[in-house]
Design an enzyme around this catalytic site. Structure first.
Site, PDB file in Angstrom:
ATOM      1  N   LYS A  26       0.841  -1.194   0.000  1.00  0.00           N
ATOM      2  CA  LYS A  26       0.000   0.000   0.000  1.00  0.00           C
ATOM      3  C   LYS A  26       0.885   1.257   0.000  1.00  0.00           C
ATOM      4  CE  LYS A  26      -3.651  -2.661   0.898  1.00  0.00           C
ATOM      5  NZ  LYS A  26      -4.631  -2.996  -0.156  1.00  0.00           N
ATOM      6  N   HIS A 140      13.859  -6.139  -4.670  1.00  0.00           N
ATOM      7  CA  HIS A 140      13.713  -7.430  -5.367  1.00  0.00           C
ATOM      8  C   HIS A 140      13.788  -7.319  -6.890  1.00  0.00           C
ATOM      9  CE1 HIS A 140      12.814  -9.492  -1.682  1.00  0.00           C
ATOM     10  NE2 HIS A 140      11.703  -8.824  -1.473  1.00  0.00           N
ATOM     11  N   ASP A 175      15.323  -5.586   6.022  1.00  0.00           N
ATOM     12  CA  ASP A 175      13.992  -6.079   5.652  1.00  0.00           C
ATOM     13  C   ASP A 175      13.898  -7.553   6.050  1.00  0.00           C
ATOM     14  OD1 ASP A 175      11.922  -7.213   3.658  1.00  0.00           O
ATOM     15  OD2 ASP A 175      11.862  -5.090   3.148  1.00  0.00           O
ATOM     16  N   HIS A 177      12.769  -9.842   4.266  1.00  0.00           N
ATOM     17  CA  HIS A 177      13.078 -10.606   3.055  1.00  0.00           C
ATOM     18  C   HIS A 177      14.508 -10.329   2.595  1.00  0.00           C
ATOM     19  CE1 HIS A 177       8.631 -10.018   2.951  1.00  0.00           C
ATOM     20  NE2 HIS A 177       8.662 -11.294   2.614  1.00  0.00           N
TER      21      HIS A 177
END
Length: 428
Positions: A26, A140, A175, A177
């Site tokens: 978002k 990413h 993060d 990830h």
């Protein structure tokens, strides 16, 4: 003690984009964070800038030309989707991927990328000590592929800008990830060291084992700390600080890029770590303590009220205002923080699956990897690319519509000779 110069980059349109109703990413979280920065008065401690939208040419410094053009042409319109069907599959974008096509996709990538580039340019030119862009950090994205909600890898582009001036750049990723896109981009070079602490195992993107240390000329310069669920402030700090200290000692970077993905916080919609704001921001504070130029970026974070809390607090830490009140000041999005209306989070009552022995093993393995490096790598002398021209003062002003522009000539000297048949008033 000299006050740290901080630059803050925010574009008012960047929070208006929408991935879709069921998508966890978002961009609206950026507006929440910005309003907390405003309501806490932190903007008074920084130089605030409206960034330029990155051009297609700037994005092509890393990404392939056809991929960048695709991002700027695609739209959710049915006919467009039909036209670009094969390319959508090739570039991993569209309905059946985690990177949907939405209205204004190309503009969105331009805005967050431009802010990261502007921050990198200011750091490279020595105009600031720390640059902040919470809309960036999309780690990413690959050279020709969208991945993990990321389309353009603003981090790689910012690092390339810093490498024009600095021999070595350190990238740090907190993060939840793994920062796979950035690591992949610099996997074979020693000019960028990547340090990522992330959840590893049955978890996206599935990369980032401690044995992944680089290739060719970059062997030893990818540093990965694979963790599991439930890590706490104390255990995270006990791993981060010793490894970070060793990196700074061995690698001696000229600049640092710090990705502050907030999905490593407790209670995140997609994350599984158990950090509080203070534990997360401790990394920012420690990196700042080395006195090296730092580009601070956002990243993941899917419980948007907590993302806003985190990035506002970390802005305060950067500005040496870490003692801001826990009671949130009233702002346009105040109701998002009900029922407590407080800044700081409490950790969740979950088990930390990272045992003391496993963390000690990871720490020792990474310290040994760093000790095996033969000091800070050098760079062959070469011509430095020209810096960006940043318009300031009179140059940045728009043309005055009531003022006649200076005449031009074919020689470009700007002097127009009076014609004998025209009348001119002579002024003494």
């Amino acid at each position: 003690m000299t006050k740290t110069r901080v630059s803050y980059f925010y574009h008012p349109e960047v929070g208006h984009f929408y991935y879709g109703p069921s998508h966890p990413m978002k961009p609206h979280r950026l507006k929440l964070a910005h309003h907390l920065v405003l309501s806490y008065g932190l903007y008074k401690e920084m130089d605030c800038y409206r960034p330029h939208p990155a051009s297609i040419g700037e994005m092509k410094a890393f990404h392939s030309e056809d991929y960048v053009h695709f991002l700027h042409k695609i739209s959710p319109d049915t006919n467009t989707l039909r036209t670009y069907g094969n390319q959508m599959q090739r570039f991993n974008a569209g309905e059946y991927t985690d990177c949907p096509v939405f209205d204004g996709l190309g503009e969105f990538t331009s805005l967050y990328t431009g802010a990261s580039l502007d921050g990198a340019v200011q750091l490279a030119q020595g105009e600031t000590d720390i640059a902040i862009n919470w809309s960036g950090g999309l780690h990413h994205a690959k050279k020709s592929e969208a991945s993990g909600f990321c389309y353009i890898n603003d981090i790689v582009l910012a690092i390339l800008e810093l490498l024009k001036v600095h021999a070595r750049v350190l990238y740090i990723d907190i993060d939840v990830h793994h920062g796979d896109g950035v690591e992949e981009a610099f996997y074979c070079t020693d000019r960028v060291m990547t340090f990522s602490l992330h959840k590893y195992g049955d978890f996206f993107p599935g990369t980032g084992h401690s044995s992944d240390t680089g290739a060719k000329g970059g062997v030893g310069y990818s540093v990965n700390a694979p963790l599991t669920s439930g890590i706490t402030d104390e255990t995270y700090r006990d791993l981060f600080r010793p490894v970070m200290e060793k990196i700074m000692q061995v690698y001696q970077p000229g600049a640092v890029v710090l990705q502050c993905g907030a999905d490593s916080l407790a209670g995140d919609r997609l994350g599984c770590f158990n950090l509080t704001l203070k534990g997360h921001a401790d990394c920012v504070e420690y990196v700042k303590s080395f006195g090296v130029p730092v580009l601070v970026l956002g990243g993941g974070g899917y419980t948007i009220r907590n993302v806003a809390r985190c990035w506002a607090y970390e802005t305060a830490v950067v500005c040496d205002r870490s003692n801001i009140p826990n009671e949130l000041p009233y702002n346009d999005y105040y109701e998002y923080y009900a029922p407590g209306f407080q800044l700081h989070l409490q950790p969740d009552p979950v088990e930390n699956l990272n045992t003391k022995e496993s963390l000690e093993g990871i720490k020792n393995e990474l310290l040994q990897q760093l000790m095996d490096l033969q000091g800070a790598p050098g760079v062959q002398m070469q011509q430095v690319p020209p810096p960006y021209k940043v318009q300031k003062g009179e140059e940045a002003k728009e043309d005055n519509p009531d003022e006649r522009p200076k005449a031009s000539t074919k020689h470009g000297d700007g002097d127009k000779k009076p014609h004998e048949s025209e009348l001119y008033d002579k002024v003494d």
